[in-house]
Write a protein that holds these residues in place. Structure first.
Motif, PDB file in Angstrom:
ATOM      1  N   VAL A   1      78.979 -11.781   7.503  1.00 20.60           N
ATOM      2  CA  VAL A   1      80.038 -10.510   8.659  1.00 20.60           C
ATOM      3  C   VAL A   1      79.999  -9.606   7.584  1.00 20.60           C
ATOM      4  CG1 VAL A   1      81.803 -10.305   9.659  1.00 20.60           C
ATOM      5  CG2 VAL A   1      80.869 -12.496  10.058  1.00 20.60           C
ATOM      6  N   LYS A   2      80.598  -9.923   6.319  1.00 17.25           N
ATOM      7  CA  LYS A   2      81.152  -8.829   5.256  1.00 17.25           C
ATOM      8  C   LYS A   2      79.906  -7.919   5.146  1.00 17.25           C
ATOM      9  CE  LYS A   2      83.773  -8.565   0.897  1.00 17.25           C
ATOM     10  NZ  LYS A   2      82.877  -7.836  -0.192  1.00 17.25           N
ATOM     11  N   ALA A   3      79.203  -8.850   5.005  1.00 18.83           N
ATOM     12  CA  ALA A   3      78.134  -7.310   4.516  1.00 18.83           C
ATOM     13  C   ALA A   3      77.627  -6.479   5.717  1.00 18.83           C
ATOM     14  CB  ALA A   3      76.611  -7.918   4.070  1.00 18.83           C
ATOM     15  N   LEU A   4      76.934  -7.133   6.925  1.00 20.61           N
ATOM     16  CA  LEU A   4      76.955  -6.447   7.888  1.00 20.61           C
ATOM     17  C   LEU A   4      78.170  -5.342   8.073  1.00 20.61           C
ATOM     18  CD1 LEU A   4      75.682  -6.582  10.787  1.00 20.61           C
ATOM     19  CD2 LEU A   4      77.681  -7.201  11.964  1.00 20.61           C
ATOM     20  N   THR A   5      79.351  -5.710   8.054  1.00 21.41           N
ATOM     21  CA  THR A   5      80.374  -4.773   8.193  1.00 21.41           C
ATOM     22  C   THR A   5      80.571  -4.288   7.252  1.00 21.41           C
ATOM     23  OG1 THR A   5      81.587  -6.208   7.496  1.00 21.41           O
ATOM     24  CG2 THR A   5      81.709  -5.948   9.938  1.00 21.41           C
ATOM     25  N   GLU A   6      80.362  -3.856   6.370  1.00 22.29           N
ATOM     26  CA  GLU A   6      80.330  -2.807   5.757  1.00 22.29           C
ATOM     27  C   GLU A   6      79.029  -1.981   4.717  1.00 22.29           C
ATOM     28  OE1 GLU A   6      82.837  -5.561   1.494  1.00 22.29           O
ATOM     29  OE2 GLU A   6      81.000  -5.010   1.634  1.00 22.29           O
ATOM     30  N   GLN A   7      77.895  -2.590   5.396  1.00 19.67           N
ATOM     31  CA  GLN A   7      76.833  -1.604   5.164  1.00 19.67           C
ATOM     32  C   GLN A   7      76.279  -1.278   6.913  1.00 19.67           C
ATOM     33  OE1 GLN A   7      74.254  -1.212   3.113  1.00 19.67           O
ATOM     34  NE2 GLN A   7      73.933  -0.106   4.082  1.00 19.67           N
ATOM     35  N   ALA A   8      77.110  -1.457   7.977  1.00 22.16           N
ATOM     36  CA  ALA A   8      77.049  -0.626   8.787  1.00 22.16           C
ATOM     37  C   ALA A   8      77.956   0.809   9.302  1.00 22.16           C
ATOM     38  CB  ALA A   8      77.390  -1.788  10.223  1.00 22.16           C
ATOM     39  N   ALA A   9      79.126  -0.108   7.961  1.00 23.41           N
ATOM     40  CA  ALA A   9      80.410   1.264   7.793  1.00 23.41           C
ATOM     41  C   ALA A   9      79.844   2.858   7.003  1.00 23.41           C
ATOM     42  CB  ALA A   9      81.129   1.200   7.123  1.00 23.41           C
ATOM     43  N   LYS A  10      78.372   2.081   6.191  1.00 22.10           N
ATOM     44  CA  LYS A  10      77.957   2.842   5.148  1.00 22.10           C
ATOM     45  C   LYS A  10      76.769   3.374   5.333  1.00 22.10           C
ATOM     46  CE  LYS A  10      76.889   2.022   0.435  1.00 22.10           C
ATOM     47  NZ  LYS A  10      77.141   0.420  -0.239  1.00 22.10           N
ATOM     48  N   LEU A  11      75.827   2.878   6.233  1.00 21.34           N
ATOM     49  CA  LEU A  11      74.371   3.229   6.384  1.00 21.34           C
ATOM     50  C   LEU A  11      74.276   2.308   7.087  1.00 21.34           C
ATOM     51  CD1 LEU A  11      72.335   5.993   6.216  1.00 21.34           C
ATOM     52  CD2 LEU A  11      71.667   5.264   4.212  1.00 21.34           C
ATOM     53  N   SER A  12      73.384   2.598   8.639  1.00 17.78           N
ATOM     54  CA  SER A  12      72.673   1.792   9.355  1.00 17.78           C
ATOM     55  C   SER A  12      71.350   2.029   9.300  1.00 17.78           C
ATOM     56  CB  SER A  12      73.655   1.652  11.054  1.00 17.78           C
ATOM     57  OG  SER A  12      73.233   3.413  11.075  1.00 17.78           O
ATOM     58  N   LEU A  13      70.587   3.119   9.733  1.00 14.94           N
ATOM     59  CA  LEU A  13      69.274   3.631  10.061  1.00 14.94           C
ATOM     60  C   LEU A  13      68.682   4.996   9.598  1.00 14.94           C
ATOM     61  CD1 LEU A  13      66.679   2.465  11.973  1.00 14.94           C
ATOM     62  CD2 LEU A  13      67.982   3.528  13.100  1.00 14.94           C
ATOM     63  N   THR A  14      68.031   4.619   8.587  1.00 15.68           N
ATOM     64  CA  THR A  14      67.355   5.936   7.990  1.00 15.68           C
ATOM     65  C   THR A  14      66.126   5.731   8.595  1.00 15.68           C
ATOM     66  OG1 THR A  14      66.069   4.666   6.510  1.00 15.68           O
ATOM     67  CG2 THR A  14      68.099   5.356   5.973  1.00 15.68           C
ATOM     68  N   SER A  15      65.006   4.820   9.802  1.00 21.62           N
ATOM     69  CA  SER A  15      64.028   5.034   9.863  1.00 21.62           C
ATOM     70  C   SER A  15      63.126   4.925   8.565  1.00 21.62           C
ATOM     71  CB  SER A  15      63.468   5.909  10.340  1.00 21.62           C
ATOM     72  OG  SER A  15      63.047   7.475   9.784  1.00 21.62           O
ATOM     73  N   ARG A  16      61.745   4.376   8.502  1.00 24.49           N
ATOM     74  CA  ARG A  16      61.346   4.663   7.434  1.00 24.49           C
ATOM     75  C   ARG A  16      60.272   5.995   7.183  1.00 24.49           C
ATOM     76  NH1 ARG A  16      59.033  -0.422   5.718  1.00 24.49           N
ATOM     77  NH2 ARG A  16      58.115   0.697   3.994  1.00 24.49           N
ATOM     78  N   ALA A  17      60.555   7.417   8.060  1.00 23.39           N
ATOM     79  CA  ALA A  17      60.786   8.224   7.261  1.00 23.39           C
ATOM     80  C   ALA A  17      61.247   8.896   5.919  1.00 23.39           C
ATOM     81  CB  ALA A  17      60.643   9.769   8.527  1.00 23.39           C
ATOM     82  N   PHE A  18      62.354   8.111   5.585  1.00 21.34           N
ATOM     83  CA  PHE A  18      63.093   7.607   4.356  1.00 21.34           C
ATOM     84  C   PHE A  18      63.242   6.805   3.853  1.00 21.34           C
ATOM     85  CE2 PHE A  18      64.996  11.344   7.463  1.00 21.34           C
ATOM     86  CZ  PHE A  18      64.132  12.568   7.120  1.00 21.34           C
ATOM     87  N   ARG A  19      63.692   7.015   1.948  1.00 15.03           N
ATOM     88  CA  ARG A  19      63.785   5.674   2.069  1.00 15.03           C
ATOM     89  C   ARG A  19      65.150   5.097   1.940  1.00 15.03           C
ATOM     90  NH1 ARG A  19      59.333   4.255  -1.389  1.00 15.03           N
ATOM     91  NH2 ARG A  19      57.667   6.364  -1.422  1.00 15.03           N
TER      92      ARG A  19
END
Ligand SMILES: *Cc1c(COP(=O)(O)O)cnc(C)c1O
Length: 395
Positions: free
Chosen positions: A58-76
């Protein structure tokens, strides 16, 4: 709020859930909207092996969600490479292709192995054949149901995708006989889950491995349900000391917090794919990768795999003392356990409903089999508690 009425009126009728409306979960426990507590003995079909709402995931999910969730594979993104590295190290794989649902992982494997068949094995154009097993469950897309033997899964959904041949499960001789010059792969579940926890004869996977190697046929193990500790090993293939050429994982890859699946492969097969030939907008996104990394970490660090082996044996032995005269067989590996009744005598659904009333959630598969698959964090006292309820209801 009449949840049942709303679902009935507005939702597609493609599921028949038990009438329990859940609103909270922690570890092996879930609570309904009225505050009643239940032990979860299904684990969302083995997607929540790590237990509901594992705090670290849950911690990893919430921390990452607040940081960056989706870039698509067009970017790394800075999570994908680490996810690859940790997953490959853990599973001794060469290459990973990340997707979202299990069915997408299966579709990905089919596409990849077909390409390998034409480019590397040099099978004649459009002739590639994949062998699968009767009573398989690999998902719900049109191509996947094209090789299902479940009437309900297929009826009314044709035309189907060609290129598949089905043989009996657990019969290595049948595999050998079914292979021809167009055979590119054999795809199989190490233990058939949806079919009712069907465990193949000892040595089956080893024989299958050898037959595939001898005939230059790719062995694809669908470990979407059996993988990630469910059977008491990281991957069920380890029970027979073999390695598949491609392994499909999903479900518990995120601990149930997010749809994450992956195709694990050796280099030769995966390397047939080139940019633009396959992909997914959400596949390999940073949120999925961050969640999966921690989901794998806790599985190992918190000894959930060993616990699955030990507690699975304990649970299975406890069930064997049941006296119900209509029990045909009780079988399992790790915490993947099936209780089969004589067909026609007992409606497993009725027992599941009665178990629910006593605070234990599980689900029938077919008319006459109940599957017990609690989260892998279950302990002895919890199993004793479950066994007492099961004894009371089933006898
Ligand atoms: C659940 C399951 C799938 C399909 O996964 P979804 O995420 O529901 O698409 C495929 N294979 C096996 C063995 C499964 O148990």
């Amino acid at each position: 709020m009449d949840y049942l009425e709303i679902e009935q009126r507005l939702g597609a009728n493609n599921y028949k859930p038990l009438d329990v409306v859940l609103s909270r979960g922690q570890g092996i426990w879930v609570w309904d909207v009225d505050g009643n507590r239940y032990m979860d003995c299904l684990s969302a079909y083995s997607a929540v092996n790590q237990g509901h709402c594992h705090p670290k995931i849950v911690k990893a999910l919430t921390e990452q969600a607040a940081k960056l969730s989706l870039t698509s594979r067009a970017f790394r993104n800075d999570q994908l490479g680490l996810f690859y590295k940790e997953l490959c190290e853990l599973t001794h794989s060469h290459k990973v292709l990340p997707m979202n649902s299990g069915a997408e992982a299966v579709e990905t494997a089919i596409k990849t192995v077909r390409k390998w068949g034409y480019k590397t094995k040099k099978v004649a154009e459009n002739k590639a054949e994949i062998i699968v097993c009767d009573n398989n469950f690999h998902g719900r897309t049109i191509t996947i149901i094209s090789f299902s033997s479940d009437k309900g899964a297929r009826d009314g959904f044709g035309p189907f995708t060609p290129g598949f041949k089905s043989i009996p499960f657990g019969d290595a001789g049948a595999l050998k006989a079914a292979i021809n010059e167009n055979t590119i792969a054999f795809m199989v579940e190490p233990i058939q889950g949806e079919a009712g926890v069907i465990i193949p004869p000892e040595g089956y996977l080893r024989e299958v491995r050898q037959i595939c190697t001898d005939n230059n046929v790719v062995l694809i193990l669908d470990e979407i349900q059996t993988g990630l500790g469910r059977t008491g090993k990281l991957l069920a293939e380890a029970h027979e000391g073999i390695e598949a050429d491609m392994t499909l994982i999903g479900k518990a890859l995120s601990g149930g917090l997010y749809p994450v699946s992956a195709v694990l492969s050796n280099t030769e097969i995966m390397d047939v794919l080139n940019p633009g030939e396959h992909g997914s907008t959400f596949g390999g996104n940073p949120l999925a990768c961050a969640v999966a990394r921690v989901a794998l970490k806790v599985l190992v660090e918190e000894n959930m795999i060993e616990n699955s082996a030990v507690m699975g044996d304990y649970f299975l032995n406890g069930l064997k003392s049941l006296k119900n005269p209509f029990i045909r067989e009780i079988r399992g590996r790790g915490l993947m356990i099936g209780l089969e009744f004589e067909p026609g005598k007992i409606k497993a659904r009725t027992y599941c409903e009665a178990l629910k009333e006593k605070g234990l959630l599980c689900k029938e598969t077919h008319e006459n089999i109940i599957r017990f698959a609690p989260p892998l964090v279950i302990n002895k006292e919890d199993i004793d508690y479950a066994l007492a309820i099961i004894q009371e209801v089933i006898g």
